[in-house]
Design a protein around this motif. Structure first.
Motif, PDB file in Angstrom:
ATOM      1  N   UNK A 183       0.857  -1.190   0.000  1.00 33.96           N
ATOM      2  CA  UNK A 183       0.000   0.000   0.000  1.00 33.96           C
ATOM      3  C   UNK A 183       0.891   1.237   0.000  1.00 33.96           C
ATOM      4  N   UNK A 184       0.821   2.070  -1.040  1.00 31.86           N
ATOM      5  CA  UNK A 184       1.629   3.294  -1.050  1.00 31.86           C
ATOM      6  C   UNK A 184       1.170   4.258   0.034  1.00 31.86           C
ATOM      7  N   UNK A 185       1.999   5.241   0.396  1.00 30.99           N
ATOM      8  CA  UNK A 185       1.676   6.133   1.527  1.00 30.99           C
ATOM      9  C   UNK A 185       0.333   6.834   1.382  1.00 30.99           C
ATOM     10  N   UNK A 244      -4.341   3.579  -5.505  1.00 27.74           N
ATOM     11  CA  UNK A 244      -5.025   4.391  -6.506  1.00 27.74           C
ATOM     12  C   UNK A 244      -4.546   3.975  -7.887  1.00 27.74           C
ATOM     13  N   UNK A 245      -5.230   4.405  -8.896  1.00 32.52           N
ATOM     14  CA  UNK A 245      -4.846   4.091 -10.262  1.00 32.52           C
ATOM     15  C   UNK A 245      -3.582   4.843 -10.629  1.00 32.52           C
ATOM     16  N   UNK A 246      -2.589   4.120 -11.119  1.00 32.28           N
ATOM     17  CA  UNK A 246      -1.321   4.751 -11.495  1.00 32.28           C
ATOM     18  C   UNK A 246      -1.524   5.561 -12.765  1.00 32.28           C
ATOM     19  N   UNK A 247      -1.016   6.782 -12.757  1.00 33.16           N
ATOM     20  CA  UNK A 247      -1.209   7.668 -13.893  1.00 33.16           C
ATOM     21  C   UNK A 247      -0.032   7.651 -14.862  1.00 33.16           C
ATOM     22  N   UNK A 265       0.467   2.919  -7.419  1.00 35.17           N
ATOM     23  CA  UNK A 265      -0.923   2.624  -7.109  1.00 35.17           C
ATOM     24  C   UNK A 265      -1.173   1.525  -6.110  1.00 35.17           C
ATOM     25  N   UNK A 266      -0.158   0.676  -5.849  1.00 30.80           N
ATOM     26  CA  UNK A 266      -0.332  -0.454  -4.958  1.00 30.80           C
ATOM     27  C   UNK A 266      -0.568  -1.750  -5.724  1.00 30.80           C
ATOM     28  N   UNK A 267      -0.309  -2.874  -5.065  1.00 32.06           N
ATOM     29  CA  UNK A 267      -0.460  -4.182  -5.693  1.00 32.06           C
ATOM     30  C   UNK A 267      -0.632  -5.222  -4.591  1.00 32.06           C
ATOM     31  N   UNK A 268      -1.401  -6.260  -4.869  1.00 29.45           N
ATOM     32  CA  UNK A 268      -1.674  -7.264  -3.832  1.00 29.45           C
ATOM     33  C   UNK A 268      -1.808  -8.655  -4.428  1.00 29.45           C
ATOM     34  N   UNK A 269      -1.371  -9.635  -3.662  1.00 29.56           N
ATOM     35  CA  UNK A 269      -1.592 -11.056  -3.937  1.00 29.56           C
ATOM     36  C   UNK A 269      -2.335 -11.648  -2.756  1.00 29.56           C
ATOM     37  N   UNK A 270      -3.383 -12.400  -3.037  1.00 32.89           N
ATOM     38  CA  UNK A 270      -4.106 -13.108  -1.987  1.00 32.89           C
ATOM     39  C   UNK A 270      -4.418 -14.505  -2.468  1.00 32.89           C
ATOM     40  N   UNK A 302      -4.095 -12.087  -7.991  1.00 26.79           N
ATOM     41  CA  UNK A 302      -3.261 -10.940  -7.662  1.00 26.79           C
ATOM     42  C   UNK A 302      -3.747  -9.773  -8.495  1.00 26.79           C
ATOM     43  N   UNK A 303      -3.535  -8.522  -8.010  1.00 26.30           N
ATOM     44  CA  UNK A 303      -4.218  -7.405  -8.625  1.00 26.30           C
ATOM     45  C   UNK A 303      -3.487  -6.093  -8.425  1.00 26.30           C
ATOM     46  N   UNK A 304      -3.636  -5.194  -9.418  1.00 29.09           N
ATOM     47  CA  UNK A 304      -3.253  -3.794  -9.294  1.00 29.09           C
ATOM     48  C   UNK A 304      -4.485  -2.922  -9.019  1.00 29.09           C
ATOM     49  N   UNK A 305      -5.674  -3.509  -9.079  1.00 30.37           N
ATOM     50  CA  UNK A 305      -6.905  -2.747  -8.943  1.00 30.37           C
ATOM     51  C   UNK A 305      -6.952  -2.047  -7.581  1.00 30.37           C
ATOM     52  N   UNK A 306      -7.143  -0.715  -7.600  1.00 28.81           N
ATOM     53  CA  UNK A 306      -7.064   0.073  -6.367  1.00 28.81           C
ATOM     54  C   UNK A 306      -8.097  -0.369  -5.345  1.00 28.81           C
ATOM     55  N   UNK A 307      -9.314  -0.655  -5.783  1.00 28.04           N
ATOM     56  CA  UNK A 307     -10.361  -1.065  -4.850  1.00 28.04           C
ATOM     57  C   UNK A 307     -10.030  -2.410  -4.219  1.00 28.04           C
ATOM     58  N   UNK A 308      -9.546  -3.357  -5.017  1.00 29.11           N
ATOM     59  CA  UNK A 308      -9.225  -4.671  -4.463  1.00 29.11           C
ATOM     60  C   UNK A 308      -8.026  -4.606  -3.520  1.00 29.11           C
ATOM     61  N   UNK A 309      -7.005  -3.833  -3.899  1.00 29.09           N
ATOM     62  CA  UNK A 309      -5.846  -3.681  -3.006  1.00 29.09           C
ATOM     63  C   UNK A 309      -6.293  -3.073  -1.681  1.00 29.09           C
TER      64      UNK A 309
END
Length: 354
Positions: free
Chosen positions: A296-298, A302-305, A318-323, A336-343
């Motif tokens: 999780x970025x500080x 969020x969506x990377x621009x 934007x953040x990234x997660x594996x579950x 695993x996802x870059x999606x801001x809502x899922x992260x």
């Protein structure tokens, strides 16, 4: 609610892997099936041509068939649904939709001796942004691996790229530290699996499938280390693994040294010593049966621009997660996802419940 129940709330697209013009079919096919799984990820021996043929599908064996590599003689268009399609005319590389499985396997090129010549239209491939192909001749297409969704290409990698990442390596590269964080990158086909739910099997059912989880985990750890700030939450099932695996210990020492707020989760069988990280210990299924790595970025996910084509920058910004959850012994289900809502949702669940 457990992490397994939480995971049930996510769904994702179904994708299949197409291998074009395999020169060494059986070993490569078996390796790909063993790595990606034979249920969610369907591996197909795709044979395309230059569009100058007669509409027949072919596997390059001279008998006019396209096979799915399963050894049962089924005919398929590469999309995993068992169909053979007949199309005519050249591929329109300028259109806005993706390259389809039909265009990969729906033609048969025939040379002057009436021999089937498996090939793809080189110019089409070179002009497609969704396929990483820089070659100049049909020979350069050999062993191109394409990721398909709904019959269209969403990503592509060479077999050598996949080999360097997962096919021709083993987990010792990571547990011993032989492959450092600097060396971890994701080929396009693996990157293209983001948001696709998967089921992977551990040893002894498979010697390789968990390597995908390890590779993606190391990539997320590299994101955190490169960012140098933000929060990283990682589960280990057993906390003793951190000290037992030299490479894992070295990774988290490097991450902690950057100022990342590191949180480690697992059964407290042996707590790691002198590691600048917050330890979360427990015995319930969320600790014993889960595998997550969440950056999780500080400023929050969020969506990377900027530079969306770079997975590393995309994760940093934007953040990234594996579950993944061990739904039954040695069977892992997850995404695993870059999606801001899922992260955000994965991070929030772990932060509040573990």
């Amino acid at each position: 609610m457990t992490l397994e129940q939480f995971l049930d709330r996510f769904d994702g697209p179904e994708r299949s892997v197409v291998v074009v013009n395999r020169t060494d079919p059986d070993p490569v096919l078996n390796m790909l099936v063993d790595t990606f799984g034979d249920d969610v990820m369907r591996v197909v021996d795709g044979r395309g041509t230059d569009g100058a043929g007669d509409g027949r599908g072919t596997d390059g064996a001279g008998d006019g068939r396209v096979t799915d590599g399963a050894g049962d003689g089924r005919v398929t268009d590469g999309a995993g649904d068992g169909r053979v399609t007949e199309r005519a005319g050249p591929v329109d590389a300028s259109r806005n939709v993706g390259l389809t499985a039909e265009e990969l396997t729906g033609y048969a090129g025939v040379d002057g001796d009436d021999e089937v010549v498996p090939s793809l239209d080189v110019e089409v491939l070179r002009r497609r942004d969704d396929i990483p192909f820089d070659g100049g001749t049909p020979d350069d297409i050999e062993n191109l691996v394409l990721l398909m969704e709904d019959g269209e290409v969403v990503a592509g990698s060479t077999l050598s790229e996949l080999g360097d990442a997962v096919l021709f390596v083993n987990s010792d590269l990571y547990t011993t530290g032989s492959r450092s964080l600097d060396d971890v990158d994701l080929p396009s086909v693996i990157s293209g699996l983001n948001d696709a739910t998967f089921t992977l099997r551990g040893y002894p059912e498979s010697n390789r499938q968990k390597l995908l989880l390890i590779t993606i985990s190391r990539f997320i750890e590299r994101v955190a280390w490169t960012a140098g700030d933000g929060t990283l939450r990682s589960s280990f099932q057993r906390l003793s693994r951190i000290d037992d695996e030299v490479g894992t210990r070295a990774v988290y020492e490097r991450i902690a040294d950057t100022g990342v707020d590191a949180h480690l989760y697992g059964v407290p069988d042996d707590l790691p010593d002198d590691l600048d990280a917050v330890i979360h210990a427990g015995e319930d299924p969320d600790f014993t049966d889960s595998w997550f790595v969440v950056y999780r970025p500080p400023e929050g996910p969020h969506t990377a621009e900027s530079d969306p084509g770079s997975d590393l920058k995309r994760g940093i910004e934007g953040g990234v997660a594996l579950l993944a959850v061990e739904a039954e012994p040695r069977v892992w289900r997850g995404l695993w996802t870059f999606d801001a809502d899922r992260v955000s949702r994965v991070n929030r669940y772990v932060e509040r419940n573990l």
